[in-house]
Design an enzyme around this catalytic site. Structure first.
Site, PDB file in Angstrom:
ATOM      1  N   CYS A  79       0.850  -1.189   0.000  1.00 26.02           N
ATOM      2  CA  CYS A  79       0.000   0.000   0.000  1.00 26.02           C
ATOM      3  C   CYS A  79       0.886   1.240   0.000  1.00 26.02           C
ATOM      4  O   CYS A  79       1.893   1.291   0.718  1.00 26.02           O
ATOM      5  CB  CYS A  79      -0.883  -0.020   1.244  1.00 26.02           C
TER       6      CYS A  79
ATOM      7  N   GLU B 291      -9.082  -1.232  -1.845  1.00 23.62           N
ATOM      8  CA  GLU B 291      -9.393   0.200  -1.992  1.00 23.62           C
ATOM      9  C   GLU B 291     -10.699   0.558  -1.273  1.00 23.62           C
ATOM     10  O   GLU B 291     -10.797   1.619  -0.652  1.00 23.62           O
ATOM     11  CB  GLU B 291      -9.458   0.586  -3.469  1.00 23.62           C
TER      12      GLU B 291
ATOM     13  N   HIS C 211     -10.140   1.298   2.243  1.00 18.46           N
ATOM     14  CA  HIS C 211      -9.650   2.653   2.539  1.00 18.46           C
ATOM     15  C   HIS C 211     -10.802   3.637   2.748  1.00 18.46           C
ATOM     16  O   HIS C 211     -10.697   4.559   3.560  1.00 18.46           O
ATOM     17  CB  HIS C 211      -8.775   3.180   1.394  1.00 18.46           C
TER      18      HIS C 211
END
Ligand code: ZN
Length: 177
Positions: free
Chosen positions: A102, A145, A148
């Site tokens: 990441c 993603e 996140h």
């Protein structure tokens, strides 16, 4: 926001742990130019994806842009995909573990269990409703993603500290010549 270089929030920054909010005004020039900048940025960085949250914009959008490079030699080639207000509609019970990294946790890899197949819906940057099924590496990027946008990083999902490795060591052991 219209800049070509962003500061990526690093692990420990509290904003990386925020929950991002849904996007309602896709058509604003401001938002569209942010997308252009973020796209250029993640391509320049050689990332497989990036979420707006990582550049301190707490809105529900991320980009998937898988392509093989030295850090991810087995990544499939895909056209960069802008994903807005994503939802997972269905996920296979089957999970697989694979190594993730990441941009917000540079130098670290972790073995992360993810659903092997997912069915998802989201909006394109023009507001079109997209439904798609992803498997394997692309499904992994999507889940990473999406995490996140909910303030979750891959380390949260690693099952054992034995399954964390420094990037340099990972390269020695797993990278292809
Ligand atoms: Zn990430």
């Amino acid at each position: 926001m219209n800049k070509n270089n962003f500061d990526i929030l690093q692990l420990g920054h509290p904003h990386l742990r925020r929950t991002s909010t849904a996007i309602s005004d896709l058509s604003s020039a401001y938002f569209q130019s942010f997308i252009d900048s973020l796209l250029q940025f993640v391509i320049d960085k050689g990332g497989m994806g990036i979420a707006a949250a990582q550049v301190d914009v707490a809105q529900r959008v991320f980009i998937m842009c898988s392509r093989p490079n030295s850090r991810y030699p087995d990544a499939p080639e895909m056209a960069p995909t802008i994903v807005i207000n994503p939802e997972i509609m269905w996920a296979s019970e089957e999970k697989k573990k694979d190594w993730e990294g990441c941009l917000s946790l540079p130098g670290i890899r972790g073995l992360v269990p993810r659903h092997h197949t997912i069915k998802v819906k989201y909006l394109s940057r023009t507001g079109a409703a997209i439904e798609a099924e992803y498997t394997s590496f692309i499904a992994r990027i999507f889940q990473h993603e999406l995490d996140h946008l909910n303030g979750i990083v891959f380390l949260d999902r690693v099952e054992s500290t034995d399954e964390i490795m420094m990037e340099q060591e990972w390269q020695k052991r797993f990278a292809k010549a």
